[in-house]
Design an enzyme around this catalytic site. Structure first.
Site, PDB file in Angstrom:
ATOM      1  N   PHE A   1       0.758  -1.132   0.105  1.00  0.00           N
ATOM      2  CA  PHE A   1       0.103  -0.110   0.036  1.00  0.00           C
ATOM      3  C   PHE A   1       0.915   1.108   0.076  1.00  0.00           C
ATOM      4  O   PHE A   1       1.950   1.377   0.903  1.00  0.00           O
ATOM      5  CB  PHE A   1      -0.943  -0.030   1.137  1.00  0.00           C
TER       6      PHE A   1
ATOM      7  N   ASN B   1      -3.336   2.042  10.416  1.00  0.00           N
ATOM      8  CA  ASN B   1      -4.115   2.372   9.237  1.00  0.00           C
ATOM      9  C   ASN B   1      -4.616   1.306   8.438  1.00  0.00           C
ATOM     10  O   ASN B   1      -3.856   0.944   7.518  1.00  0.00           O
ATOM     11  CB  ASN B   1      -3.073   3.249   8.055  1.00  0.00           C
ATOM     12  N   PRO B   2      -5.712   0.638   8.815  1.00  0.00           N
ATOM     13  CA  PRO B   2      -6.071  -0.466   8.515  1.00  0.00           C
ATOM     14  C   PRO B   2      -6.976  -0.321   7.147  1.00  0.00           C
ATOM     15  O   PRO B   2      -7.610   0.822   6.728  1.00  0.00           O
ATOM     16  CB  PRO B   2      -7.052  -1.039   9.610  1.00  0.00           C
TER      17      PRO B   2
END
Length: 301
Positions: free
Chosen positions: A104, A204-205
């Protein structure tokens, strides 16, 4: 006899724009037409990357040094490949990180989440804070905390092996990586050996609802790992699990901070209830004044 009027100096010829700056202008228009959100910035950043300089010095690149590979990079960005995948780097607070397929890409809005966490840890009466970053991805959050809270010990947990490899690479490239311990594992069952000892849990899922798939920007939808984006029908499945994990890990008085979508403002704090052993649950805005992250303090259940 009157003197002849003084003649004014001839106007200086205008300096023509360099070849590179002219091509950047063309690239900006192409990227704008393709729907890229920040076409000028991206066109300049690609030019700086290809020509081995930075954006503020593009005007110094000699015309003879223009590299036609710039247009290959522009074409990739025009197809909505992430800028960071093309350049291989992402900037996060004071860090330059390596990123690419399988991890990510850290976003600017997460910087405000980390800023809050840094202030919270500094306000604690703890000489050597213990911090856990769940869903660490590239390691951006963990490394930023280690850099800006120098006496902290930080643990980062990531389930996906490809993403964890990027985090390991970034940890080895940065001096603060020596104080970051990386673990492969499920954030929801992570680090039982640290239960009741942690000062701050941050994450920060994934938080995008599955129903929003077609509305996600192609840079994220087509290039970020799916498991880093989507989390059930309402986007809160992982966050619900993280509430329990954070309560297990934190000491009495420890803090949790979790990023969420701006459309979930007001929803996430309600998961951190007094009956569940929490106090001071609140939402916070990002720099654009959109609800971006929730915080809570662990108390005895």
């Amino acid at each position: 006899m009157s003197s002849a009027p003084e003649s004014s100096p001839p106007p200086r010829p205008r300096r023509s724009a360099s070849v590179l700056l002219a091509e950047v202008a063309r690239a900006t228009q192409r990227l704008a037409d393709a729907g890229v959100p920040s076409p000028r910035f991206d066109a300049e950043e690609l030019a700086a990357y290809v020509h081995g300089t930075d954006r503020t010095r593009l005007h110094t690149v000699p015309d003879a040094d223009f590299d036609a590979r710039y247009w290959e990079a522009v074409a990739r960005r025009e197809a909505r490949e992430p800028l960071q995948h093309i350049t291989g780097r992402a900037f996060f607070r004071y860090l330059e990180l390596k990123v690419g397929p399988g991890v990510f890409v850290p976003r600017p809005e997460t910087e405000s989440v980390v800023g809050w966490a840094i202030d919270a840890v500094r306000a604690m009466d703890v000489a050597e804070p213990l911090i856990v970053d769940l869903c660490t991805g590239s390691g951006a959050i963990a490394l930023a905390l280690a850099q800006e809270v120098p006496r902290a010990t930080v643990h980062g947990v990531e389930l996906d092996e490809r993403a964890l490899e990027w985090a390991r690479r970034n940890a080895s490239d940065n001096a603060e990586g020596s104080r970051v311990t990386l673990h492969q594992g499920d954030a929801l069952t992570a680090l039982p050996e640290l239960s009741g000892q942690v000062d701050l849990v941050i994450s920060n899922p994934p938080y995008i609802p599955l129903s929003e798939w077609e509305h996600v920007a192609p840079e994220a939808r087509d290039h970020d790992p799916q498991m880093a984006l989507f989390s059930g029908e309402d986007g809160l499945d992982v966050i619900r699990g993280l509430e329990r994990t954070a309560h297990r890990l934190l000491r009495h008085g420890g803090m949790v901070v979790i990023e969420h979508a701006d459309t979930q403002g007001g929803l996430v704090p309600w998961l951190f209830t007094e009956d569940g052993g929490w106090a001071d649950a609140a939402d916070h805005p990002d720099l654009n004044n959109r609800p971006r992250f929730a915080t809570a303090r662990r108390v005895a259940r």
